[in-house]
Design an enzyme around this catalytic site. Structure first.
Site, PDB file in Angstrom:
ATOM      1  N   ASP A 201      -2.084 -44.704 -60.445  1.00 31.54           N
ATOM      2  CA  ASP A 201      -2.770 -44.650 -59.157  1.00 31.54           C
ATOM      3  C   ASP A 201      -1.732 -44.758 -58.039  1.00 31.54           C
ATOM      4  OD1 ASP A 201      -5.117 -44.481 -60.477  1.00 31.54           O
ATOM      5  OD2 ASP A 201      -5.936 -46.396 -59.821  1.00 31.54           O
TER       6      ASP A 201
ATOM      7  N   GLU B 169     -13.948 -43.749 -66.368  1.00 28.99           N
ATOM      8  CA  GLU B 169     -14.227 -43.772 -67.797  1.00 28.99           C
ATOM      9  C   GLU B 169     -15.413 -44.667 -68.140  1.00 28.99           C
ATOM     10  OE1 GLU B 169      -9.573 -43.132 -69.189  1.00 28.99           O
ATOM     11  OE2 GLU B 169     -10.360 -45.154 -68.870  1.00 28.99           O
TER      12      GLU B 169
ATOM     13  N   LYS C 200     -16.033 -39.146 -69.634  1.00 26.75           N
ATOM     14  CA  LYS C 200     -14.701 -39.473 -70.153  1.00 26.75           C
ATOM     15  C   LYS C 200     -14.716 -40.821 -70.870  1.00 26.75           C
ATOM     16  CE  LYS C 200     -11.094 -38.593 -67.632  1.00 26.75           C
ATOM     17  NZ  LYS C 200      -9.973 -38.701 -66.652  1.00 26.75           N
TER      18      LYS C 200
ATOM     19  N   HIS D 256      -5.453 -46.981 -77.936  1.00 19.03           N
ATOM     20  CA  HIS D 256      -4.804 -46.819 -79.243  1.00 19.03           C
ATOM     21  C   HIS D 256      -3.981 -48.019 -79.682  1.00 19.03           C
ATOM     22  CE1 HIS D 256      -0.928 -46.196 -77.197  1.00 19.03           C
ATOM     23  NE2 HIS D 256      -1.649 -45.563 -76.283  1.00 19.03           N
TER      24      HIS D 256
ATOM     25  N   GLU E 142      -7.684 -34.590 -72.797  1.00 25.18           N
ATOM     26  CA  GLU E 142      -6.733 -34.778 -71.706  1.00 25.18           C
ATOM     27  C   GLU E 142      -5.505 -35.481 -72.256  1.00 25.18           C
ATOM     28  OE1 GLU E 142      -8.331 -37.002 -68.467  1.00 25.18           O
ATOM     29  OE2 GLU E 142     -10.027 -35.633 -68.133  1.00 25.18           O
ATOM     30  N   ASN E 143      -4.383 -35.310 -71.573  1.00 27.33           N
ATOM     31  CA  ASN E 143      -3.239 -36.157 -71.884  1.00 27.33           C
ATOM     32  C   ASN E 143      -3.338 -37.411 -71.026  1.00 27.33           C
ATOM     33  OD1 ASN E 143      -2.740 -34.042 -69.898  1.00 27.33           O
ATOM     34  ND2 ASN E 143      -0.668 -34.865 -69.660  1.00 27.33           N
ATOM     35  N   ALA E 144      -3.024 -38.555 -71.625  1.00 24.65           N
ATOM     36  CA  ALA E 144      -3.188 -39.826 -70.929  1.00 24.65           C
ATOM     37  C   ALA E 144      -2.049 -40.103 -69.964  1.00 24.65           C
ATOM     38  CB  ALA E 144      -3.280 -40.966 -71.949  1.00 24.65           C
ATOM     39  N   LEU E 145      -0.863 -39.578 -70.271  1.00 25.66           N
ATOM     40  CA  LEU E 145       0.321 -39.792 -69.446  1.00 25.66           C
ATOM     41  C   LEU E 145       0.971 -38.444 -69.164  1.00 25.66           C
ATOM     42  CD1 LEU E 145       1.858 -42.859 -71.325  1.00 25.66           C
ATOM     43  CD2 LEU E 145       0.570 -42.890 -69.184  1.00 25.66           C
TER      44      LEU E 145
ATOM     45  N   ARG F  51      -0.590 -33.711 -64.422  1.00 22.21           N
ATOM     46  CA  ARG F  51      -1.401 -33.335 -63.312  1.00 22.21           C
ATOM     47  C   ARG F  51      -0.597 -32.450 -62.411  1.00 22.21           C
ATOM     48  NH1 ARG F  51      -4.919 -36.586 -60.610  1.00 22.21           N
ATOM     49  NH2 ARG F  51      -4.596 -38.318 -62.056  1.00 22.21           N
TER      50      ARG F  51
END
Length: 571
Positions: A194, A278, A391, A396, A476-479, A514
């Site tokens: 963020d 989420e 979402k 993990h 989606e990719n998380a990072l 992004r």
């Protein structure tokens, strides 16, 4: 030791990488160890819609008892590079093929969190326009944009200002890009990546100030204001409306204001249901250093509204003594499972009759929350020609333990003995919604093994759950990742080569995190364009070499423009 998510990726690439996503990753467990099928052949891995007039939402029945760095992204790199694209007939001819609809997995790109300013205008308009042109030239299907509750309905209840979004959506339409619009009912700020702060609407914040129990609360009394507590979902605590009514009225206003774009430009509505958008509790907040990876997080059920529901559930179960509080022996945010009586593998409270009661109630409250909002969303958009998605976080860490503590505190009742993602998939199936899941780019061995991180196994479990329930899965990719290694993992995971996928289904879409200056750097751009091409050609009869040659062609077409931008920035 606690390793940050940024550290994990930095270690892989050899250079520090700033996180830029508003969502955190999360993972789940399986009852029986899931197995991948052999990867698809050729894949290699390197290690007018009728107008409707609705009134305000009717009251809803009460809950069922349980049974981009610090600075804003600057896209000026791409601005000059693509400023003359419209004047280049050669480029237009060369890239036309990249716009053809492929047979594989369409790729969307997340837009910057601050694409619309606090003054309701498009941020960095010239660079934004140029960047959208660039994405279209790469064969991208569309973009995902956050539509912030805190911006649109900021000043007064029921007063909506769509200014910046009207202009931004028109930009996307002009460039032929589809849009996944996220109804972002959460605060921006306090989660991984963020880079800006966008609070909840002012009038909502005032109500929370007057009644702090509208905020999620942990056992130590710490409040979390990222998203309103779902314990108050059905109570008229927001100037006579319930939170769910406010969300529904917002979505209805969006539909009515942009009905001319629904189904053509706006093709998907992702409904925010918690922190980072989420469906989860804010169990692992990074703000003020409260939580650090890979801590187990903390239960968020100690506001008076959640406790009232817990009390009623305990009495209904004939165990009133269980209703006064949530677990108080579940450790702190940064503990590990074995540090706590509740989560430890031998004799842990999670695996007792009390634990089953509490975790069943806690997770059911989250599912009920999803049911209520999806019921509204479906009725509002059912004739608009758009898909609806939700979402789910990819948690993990500590997935390899028996209790799966971080998933439990987030509200996913997933343990070694219980599949917690099938109930979520079933809830989505009832409303025809898409299951959107993160951390698709991660591999098990990239993560700290001492924390038993198993993102690949988690993605498999979710894929199997969605296949079993027949719910579309998107990823989606998380990072932020720009390396071929991550791209190959996404390509493989999106094929859904898991048991139960007899029809050969693939992910219905993938959203790339992004749009930012790093994406437009020459090497990253080259890899990204090739990745998009490979995703679009998945399932086609073309051999891998042919797809790679075509991808290289589109790379050569667009790369000079990116290089021009880099040179321009040096002067």
């Amino acid at each position: 030791m606690a390793l940050s998510m940024t550290h994990q990726i930095s270690a892989l690439s050899g250079t520090p990488i700033r996180t830029t996503d508003a969502s955190s990753s999360s993972v789940e467990s399986v009852s029986a160890s899931p197995m991948w099928k052999s990867p698809a052949a050729g894949l290699t891995c390197k290690i007018q819609k009728p107008e409707r007039v609705d009134g305000l939402s009717p009251p809803l029945s009460p809950c069922r008892s349980p049974v981009l760095g610090s600075s804003r992204p600057d896209l000026s790199m791409a601005c000059r590079a693509f400023a003359t694209e419209a004047e280049s007939p050669v480029l237009e001819h060369q890239v036309r093929g990249a716009h053809d609809k492929g047979t594989g997995v369409p790729v969307y790109v997340m837009m910057p969190l601050d694409s619309v300013t606090m003054h309701n205008s498009v941020n960095r308009k010239k660079a934004m326009n140029a960047s959208l042109q660039a994405l279209k030239s790469a064969g991208v299907e569309g973009v995902m944009m956050d539509v912030w509750w805190g911006l649109v309905e900021r000043d007064a209840a029921g007063a909506y200002n769509w200014g910046g979004y009207a202009e931004l959506l028109e930009m996307a339409r002009k460039h032929g890009l589809k849009v996944q619009a996220v109804m972002s009912f959460h605060q921006c700020g306090g989660n991984v990546g963020d880079s800006v702060t966008i609070p909840l609407p002012k009038w909502v914040v005032e109500e929370v100030d007057n009644d702090p129990d509208l905020a999620y609360t942990d056992q130590w009394g710490k409040r979390n204001c990222e998203y309103l507590s779902l314990g108050a979902d059905t109570l008229p605590v927001l100037k006579g409306r319930t939170p769910v009514q406010c969300y529904a009225d917002f979505m209805r206003a969006f539909r009515d204001n942009f009905k001319h774009l629904l189904g053509d430009t706006i093709v998907e509505i992702q409904v925010g249901m918690g922190p980072a958008g989420e469906l989860r509790y804010p169990s692992y907040p990074e703000s003020n250093g409260t939580w650090q990876f890979p801590g187990i997080g903390a239960f968020q059920c100690f506001d008076k509204y959640m406790l009232s529901s817990l009390k009623a559930a305990a009495e209904a179960a004939g165990k009133p003594e269980w209703g006064s509080t949530g677990p108080t022996d579940a450790g702190h945010y940064n503990n590990w499972p074995e540090d706590t009586p509740f989560f430890r593998k031998e004799g842990g409270g999670w695996n007792t009759t009390y634990g089953e009661f509490f975790l069943g109630w806690y997770s059911q409250m989250l599912l009920d929350h999803g049911e209520r909002i999806l019921t509204s969303a479906k009725s509002i958009f059912e004739e608009a020609g758009v898909k609806i998605s939700v979402k789910v976080a990819g948690i993990h860490w500590h997935y390899g333990t028996r209790s799966h503590a971080p998933e439990l505190t987030a509200g996913y009742y997933n343990t070694r003995f219980r599949d917690g993602y099938i109930p979520i998939a079933q809830m989505l199936a009832r409303h025809g919604a898409i299951f959107n899941f993160t951390c698709v780019e991660m591999r098990d061995h990239e993560q700290p093994q001492e924390a038993q991180c198993l993102p690949e196994k988690l993605v498999r479990q979710v894929a199997m759950a969605t296949q079993k329930v027949n719910v579309p899965l998107a990823g989606e990719n998380a990072l932020p990742r720009y390396d071929d290694y991550a791209h190959e993992q996404i390509l493989e995971a999106s094929s859904l080569n898991v048991e139960g996928n007899a029809q050969g289904n693939q992910m219905c879409a993938f959203t790339y995190l992004r749009m930012n200056p790093h994406l437009f750097q020459p090497d990253n751009w080259r890899r990204f364009v090739a990745f998009v091409k490979k995703m679009k050609e998945k399932g086609s009869h073309k051999c891998r070499e042919e797809v790679e040659r075509e991808a290289e062609h589109f790379v050569h077409v667009s790369t000079p423009l990116v290089q021009e931008a880099a040179v321009a920035l040096m002067h």
